[in-house]
Design a protein around this motif. Structure first.
Motif, mmCIF file in Angstrom:
data_model
loop_
_atom_site.group_PDB
_atom_site.id
_atom_site.type_symbol
_atom_site.label_atom_id
_atom_site.label_comp_id
_atom_site.label_asym_id
_atom_site.label_seq_id
_atom_site.Cartn_x
_atom_site.Cartn_y
_atom_site.Cartn_z
ATOM 1 N N ILE A 264 0.837 -1.204 0.000
ATOM 2 C CA ILE A 264 0.000 0.000 0.000
ATOM 3 C C ILE A 264 0.871 1.252 0.000
ATOM 4 O O ILE A 264 0.624 2.213 -0.734
ATOM 5 N N SER A 265 1.917 1.233 0.814
ATOM 6 C CA SER A 265 2.792 2.402 0.910
ATOM 7 C C SER A 265 3.496 2.692 -0.413
ATOM 8 O O SER A 265 3.758 3.852 -0.747
ATOM 9 N N ARG A 266 3.804 1.651 -1.186
ATOM 10 C CA ARG A 266 4.517 1.830 -2.459
ATOM 11 C C ARG A 266 3.676 2.576 -3.485
ATOM 12 O O ARG A 266 4.215 3.130 -4.437
ATOM 13 N N THR A 267 2.353 2.552 -3.336
ATOM 14 C CA THR A 267 1.489 3.193 -4.320
ATOM 15 C C THR A 267 1.486 4.714 -4.211
ATOM 16 O O THR A 267 1.082 5.397 -5.139
ATOM 17 N N PHE A 268 1.944 5.252 -3.070
ATOM 18 C CA PHE A 268 1.912 6.713 -2.920
ATOM 19 C C PHE A 268 3.220 7.320 -2.424
ATOM 20 O O PHE A 268 3.494 8.495 -2.694
ATOM 21 N N ALA A 269 4.045 6.550 -1.710
ATOM 22 C CA ALA A 269 5.256 7.117 -1.102
ATOM 23 C C ALA A 269 6.240 7.630 -2.158
ATOM 24 O O ALA A 269 6.847 8.697 -1.989
ATOM 25 N N GLY A 270 6.399 6.877 -3.260
ATOM 26 C CA GLY A 270 7.319 7.301 -4.304
ATOM 27 C C GLY A 270 6.909 8.609 -4.945
ATOM 28 O O GLY A 270 7.744 9.477 -5.235
ATOM 29 N N LYS A 271 5.610 8.773 -5.165
ATOM 30 C CA LYS A 271 5.107 10.016 -5.761
ATOM 31 C C LYS A 271 5.334 11.199 -4.818
ATOM 32 O O LYS A 271 5.643 12.315 -5.263
ATOM 33 N N ILE A 272 5.147 10.959 -3.522
ATOM 34 C CA ILE A 272 5.393 12.026 -2.542
ATOM 35 C C ILE A 272 6.861 12.418 -2.551
ATOM 36 O O ILE A 272 7.206 13.612 -2.518
ATOM 37 N N TYR A 273 7.744 11.424 -2.641
ATOM 38 C CA TYR A 273 9.184 11.707 -2.704
ATOM 39 C C TYR A 273 9.522 12.546 -3.936
ATOM 40 O O TYR A 273 10.271 13.525 -3.855
ATOM 41 N N ASP A 274 8.976 12.171 -5.097
ATOM 42 C CA ASP A 274 9.270 12.882 -6.339
ATOM 43 C C ASP A 274 8.776 14.327 -6.310
ATOM 44 O O ASP A 274 9.411 15.219 -6.861
ATOM 45 N N SER A 275 7.632 14.555 -5.670
ATOM 46 C CA SER A 275 7.034 15.896 -5.707
ATOM 47 C C SER A 275 7.445 16.785 -4.538
ATOM 48 O O SER A 275 7.598 17.988 -4.697
ATOM 49 N N LYS A 276 7.670 16.185 -3.351
ATOM 50 C CA LYS A 276 7.920 17.004 -2.168
ATOM 51 C C LYS A 276 9.264 16.752 -1.489
ATOM 52 O O LYS A 276 9.676 17.518 -0.623
ATOM 53 N N GLY A 277 9.936 15.651 -1.833
ATOM 54 C CA GLY A 277 11.225 15.363 -1.229
ATOM 55 C C GLY A 277 11.125 14.356 -0.101
ATOM 56 O O GLY A 277 10.043 13.974 0.338
ATOM 57 N N HIS A 278 12.303 13.948 0.394
ATOM 58 C CA HIS A 278 12.350 12.852 1.371
ATOM 59 C C HIS A 278 11.834 13.216 2.759
ATOM 60 O O HIS A 278 11.449 12.351 3.527
ATOM 61 N N ILE A 279 11.809 14.507 3.093
ATOM 62 C CA ILE A 279 11.370 14.892 4.442
ATOM 63 C C ILE A 279 9.919 14.492 4.704
ATOM 64 O O ILE A 279 9.544 14.138 5.822
ATOM 65 N N PHE A 280 9.082 14.516 3.646
ATOM 66 C CA PHE A 280 7.667 14.179 3.812
ATOM 67 C C PHE A 280 7.427 12.669 3.812
ATOM 68 O O PHE A 280 6.303 12.225 4.025
ATOM 69 N N VAL A 281 8.472 11.898 3.580
ATOM 70 C CA VAL A 281 8.375 10.443 3.578
ATOM 71 C C VAL A 281 9.120 9.843 4.762
ATOM 72 O O VAL A 281 8.603 8.949 5.450
ATOM 73 N N PHE A 282 10.318 10.349 5.018
ATOM 74 C CA PHE A 282 11.191 9.719 6.008
ATOM 75 C C PHE A 282 10.658 9.824 7.434
ATOM 76 O O PHE A 282 10.562 8.805 8.142
ATOM 77 N N LEU A 283 10.339 11.016 7.876
ATOM 78 C CA LEU A 283 9.929 11.194 9.281
ATOM 79 C C LEU A 283 8.646 10.439 9.634
ATOM 80 O O LEU A 283 8.616 9.720 10.641
#
Length: 394
Positions: A264-283
């Motif tokens: 489930i996480s793979r369907t949206f986490a990559g797009k968030i990384y591409d558009s907003k950067g790792h800070i919105f995914v990592f923490l």
């Protein structure tokens, strides 16, 4: 009209993720990971059947990852000098032979030796497959593409551990390991059909040094991954034994829930990384992993175990592809292979250090201490990330 059509194709093809070769590498990755994941929770049970202790379980798990770790730098260089095809198919062949040999092992000593051999095959194949996927994914969609690629491994994770635990209850370890080797052979056959990127001199490259064992641009995300995968060593090696000791059923369901939320996480986490950067995914992801470890240290019931599995899957599934994309993005064109090698080396190091350390902790204290320690390791990753973030802003 034809000129316009050609222009449209030129504009759209570079951004296409789901090509023939990308589908093939995903399928090959699924089969090799399925064979691997089926052995992950069953090897500790096999060691117990052979008369091994918790310390030996940790050591046998750890030697596999350290073996892979030592070979990854060479695999990274070989990807650029000998080519993707050679490295990938060599790794798959060694993996298949080593896992097939498990079926005929009757002593811990020989199991220890073959785990090292399996680690060599795993180090070569997984370093290659990440680089091959990177070659096939458009740079602008790398976070999204690596997320989709990761789904192939996640699907294997959804079925592998629970399938392995189920099969070992109705058949011998010998039959189980032969099935795992056959799955690896399927990956090998698929690998022969992939059109690999040719090794060539790139104008965008860096100069390598004599003792070149890592890619420096990949160190920061790889180090963050290390503190997270320490926790993975505790889950892979000791969670089935921990649940059995506490009389909690449903360990097969834990791995299934973990994998479902990972996907489930793979369907949206990559797009968030591409558009907003790792800070919105990592923490957010690491905080979920931290909470999962605390729940496992408590572990009063099957329900809590499944909630912990869902949290860990959602967190790890978000963090891992984002960190891998980060590790590869900043590397020069001729260093993508070494960047992947560096990333997975730290992955292996975390799992290996975790497994060996936790084997000793389980021997001295009890299994719950493993997950308290894991939570502390994840928190170290969060603190390090915040430090790196503040440092970069300065």
């Amino acid at each position: 009209m034809s000129t316009q059509s050609t222009a449209v194709k030129t504009a759209t093809i570079p951004d296409k993720i789901w090509t023939r070769d990308f589908v093939l590498i995903c399928m090959a990755n699924f089969f090799i990971f399925l064979g691997f994941q089926m052995t992950l929770p069953t090897i500790p049970l096999f060691v117990k059947e052979l008369g091994g202790s918790d310390q030996l379980i940790g050591l046998i798990t750890g030697i596999f990852t350290f073996s892979a770790l030592l070979l990854r730098p060479y695999a990274g260089h070989a990807l650029e000098s000998k080519g993707r095809r050679f490295v990938y198919m060599f790794g798959l062949a060694v993996f298949v032979l080593s896992v097939g040999t498990y079926a005929f092992i009757a002593s811990i000593f020989f199991l220890f030796i073959m785990r090292m051999v399996q680690g060599i095959g795993w180090g070569f194949s997984t370093t290659a497959t990440g680089t091959i996927a990177t070659d096939l994914i458009p740079p602008k969609r790398r976070g999204e593409g690596m997320g989709y690629f990761g789904l192939s491994g996640n699907l294997a994770l959804a079925f592998g551990p629970s399938l392995g635990l189920t099969l070992v209850g109705v058949m011998s370890f010998k039959e189980l390991f032969l099935i795992c080797a056959a799955l690896g052979f399927m990956a090998f056959l698929l690998s022969t059909r992939i059109r690999y990127k040719k090794v060539e001199q790139s104008p965008n490259k860096t100069v390598t040094v004599k003792f070149d064992i890592f890619e420096k641009t990949a160190i920061q995300p790889s180090l963050l991954l290390f503190f997270i995968t320490v926790s993975f060593g505790g889950i892979a090696s000791f969670l089935p034994l921990y649940a059995t000791e506490k009389g909690i059923p449903g360990i097969e369901s834990y791995f299934l829930v973990f994998a479902i939320f990972l996907m489930i996480s793979r369907t949206f986490a990559g797009k968030i990384y591409d558009s907003k950067g790792h800070i919105f995914v990592f923490l957010p992801g690491t905080l979920l992993i931290f909470g999962s470890m605390l729940l496992l240290s408590w572990l009063p019931s099957t329900l809590v175990m499944l909630i912990a599995g869902g949290m860990y899957g959602l967190g790890f599934g978000s963090v891992q592809p984002a960190l891998q994309a980060w590790a590869v993005d900043k590397a020069a064109d001729n260093r993508k292979g070494m960047a992947n090698a560096t990333f997975f080396s730290f992955f292996d190091l975390g799992v290996g250090v975790g497994a060996i350390t936790f084997g000793q902790l389980a021997f001295m204290y009890d299994y719950s201490v493993i997950y308290v320690t894991s939570a502390g390791s994840v928190m170290l990753s969060i603190f390090l990330y915040i430090y790196l973030l503040l440092k970069s802003k300065k």
